[in-house]
Design an enzyme around this catalytic site. Sequence first.
Site, short mmCIF file in Angstrom:
data_model
loop_
_atom_site.label_atom_id
_atom_site.label_comp_id
_atom_site.label_asym_id
_atom_site.label_seq_id
_atom_site.Cartn_x
_atom_site.Cartn_y
_atom_site.Cartn_z
N ASP A 21 9.07 10.97 -9.17
CA ASP A 21 8.79 10.40 -7.85
C ASP A 21 9.71 9.20 -7.63
OD1 ASP A 21 7.50 10.08 -5.47
OD2 ASP A 21 5.78 9.01 -6.31
N LYS A 50 -2.54 -2.44 -9.32
CA LYS A 50 -2.41 -1.23 -8.52
C LYS A 50 -3.70 -0.44 -8.61
CE LYS A 50 1.12 2.11 -7.75
NZ LYS A 50 2.47 2.51 -8.04
N GLU A 52 0.85 -1.18 0.00
CA GLU A 52 0.00 0.00 0.00
C GLU A 52 0.89 1.23 0.00
OE1 GLU A 52 -2.82 -0.23 3.12
OE2 GLU A 52 -3.85 1.59 2.47
N1 LIG Z 1 4.83 -4.45 -9.57
C1 LIG Z 1 4.78 -4.79 -8.27
N2 LIG Z 1 5.02 -6.06 -7.88
C2 LIG Z 1 4.97 -6.40 -6.56
N3 LIG Z 1 4.68 -5.53 -5.56
C3 LIG Z 1 4.44 -4.26 -5.90
C4 LIG Z 1 4.47 -3.81 -7.25
N4 LIG Z 1 4.19 -2.49 -7.27
C5 LIG Z 1 4.01 -2.13 -6.00
N5 LIG Z 1 4.14 -3.18 -5.16
C6 LIG Z 1 3.99 -3.17 -3.68
O1 LIG Z 1 2.98 -2.25 -3.33
C7 LIG Z 1 3.51 -1.21 -2.50
C8 LIG Z 1 2.81 0.10 -2.82
O2 LIG Z 1 3.15 0.48 -4.15
P1 LIG Z 1 3.56 1.97 -4.46
O3 LIG Z 1 4.48 2.45 -3.38
O4 LIG Z 1 4.06 2.08 -5.85
O5 LIG Z 1 2.14 2.66 -4.32
P2 LIG Z 1 1.81 4.18 -4.53
O6 LIG Z 1 0.54 4.48 -3.78
O7 LIG Z 1 1.84 4.54 -5.98
O8 LIG Z 1 3.03 4.79 -3.84
P3 LIG Z 1 3.21 6.27 -3.31
O9 LIG Z 1 1.95 7.00 -3.49
O10 LIG Z 1 3.56 6.10 -1.87
O11 LIG Z 1 4.28 6.78 -4.18
C9 LIG Z 1 5.02 -1.21 -2.77
O12 LIG Z 1 5.74 -0.71 -1.69
C10 LIG Z 1 5.28 -2.68 -3.01
O13 LIG Z 1 5.43 -3.36 -1.79
#
Ligand SMILES: Nc1ncnc2c1ncn2[C@@H]1O[C@H](COP(=O)(O)OP(=O)(O)OP(=O)(O)O)[C@@H](O)[C@H]1O
Length: 352
Positions: A186, A85, A65
């Site tokens: 980012d 995502k 998350e």
């Molecule tokens: N392609 C992927 N494969 C496996 N796990 C993933 C992948 N993408 C993201 N994750 C997991 O999900 C978590 C959250 O993803 P991410 O940090 O990209 O979300 P976000 O909401 O876009 O981030 P932020 O807003 O904090 O920049 C990551 O820390 C990771 O543990």
Amino acid sequence: MGWTTKAVFRWLRLCCSSSNESSAADLPARGGGILVVGGADAPELTVREVNEATARFSGARLVGEGDHARVYRASLRTGRAAAAKRLRLVHRDSDDVIASTRRQMSAAASRLRHRNVARLLGYTVAADLRVLLYEFADLGTLHDALHLHGDRPPLSWAQRVRVALDAARGLAYLHAASAGAAAHGDFRSSKVLLFPGFRAKVADGHKVFRRQTDQEELGYAQVRRASTVAHMPPEWFSMVHMTPKSDVFSFGVVLLELLTGAPKPFDFDATDRGGCGNLWSWAAPLLAEGRVEECIDPKLGGQYPRAGALELGRIAVQCLQEDLTSRPSMDTVARLINCDVIFRDQHGCRLL
Ligand SMILES: Nc1ncnc2c1ncn2[C@@H]1O[C@H](COP(=O)(O)OP(=O)(O)OP(=O)(O)O)[C@@H](O)[C@H]1O
């Protein structure tokens, strides 16, 4: 007022502001001008299909998350695993926004193809649902591998430099794919995904395709967390347009994380390690003076090549220059990392 002080003020402002107080002005502007680099379309999944692939976004499938999204393990009809995502939407999107988002996703899925950029396998865009399906990173993120490895052994020198080179190549590709017009904006260790063999790919490459409307910018501002700020370059704090050279700064911070193992670049308290200030204000001068032993990650247990660590430190210092025009391009950074002295172990044996 130096940029570090400005950074602290802005960071405090972000910490203190409620989501409604954030404004679009807190965000870097993003560029466009995407160069078509070819490839077949990735599928748009219907809401029903994405529900099926994620067991209706069941809690059992949740793998992570962030501030903008929850990430679920999905099974595509092809049998392939994907990371779904699901972005947090702050409002229902209008038809215009849906249509432009769909175009961006389709372009990102079909055109961004590089072994060091996590591939967008599919997407779902609806008024109240936005899901991006990426290839699944079995080994998680670089952030977790460096700082939350638990019982697993810490990353070795060979793994760290492999990851650094892959990530540099991924960012260089994104800059080239946008003809130098857009930045990832980012980049940090949690945006470096790890795959078997510790091969690394940059996450969220689709962002270079995003032409945000004011509304979207605002939505993004509302959920930006202060910890993100740690990797932001000085120009971000003075509200200047983010460019590929801004990613170079963020990459320099990640290089410092790889070298020092310091978990929170901005909050890092160097007093524990005989210094003061944040990660880069502490480590950069030591590295510039060749005092690598004083800042290298103790978890390496001395198993690293001194000359290679010094060289990587020199590259980090170049990336972290306050004047963005003095920073090298990501393409140059990748070439600098890919050198003999970095890819040898402490006994002089060639790595990989
Ligand atoms: N392609 C992927 N494969 C496996 N796990 C993933 C992948 N993408 C993201 N994750 C997991 O999900 C978590 C959250 O993803 P991410 O940090 O990209 O979300 P976000 O909401 O876009 O981030 P932020 O807003 O904090 O920049 C990551 O820390 C990771 O543990």
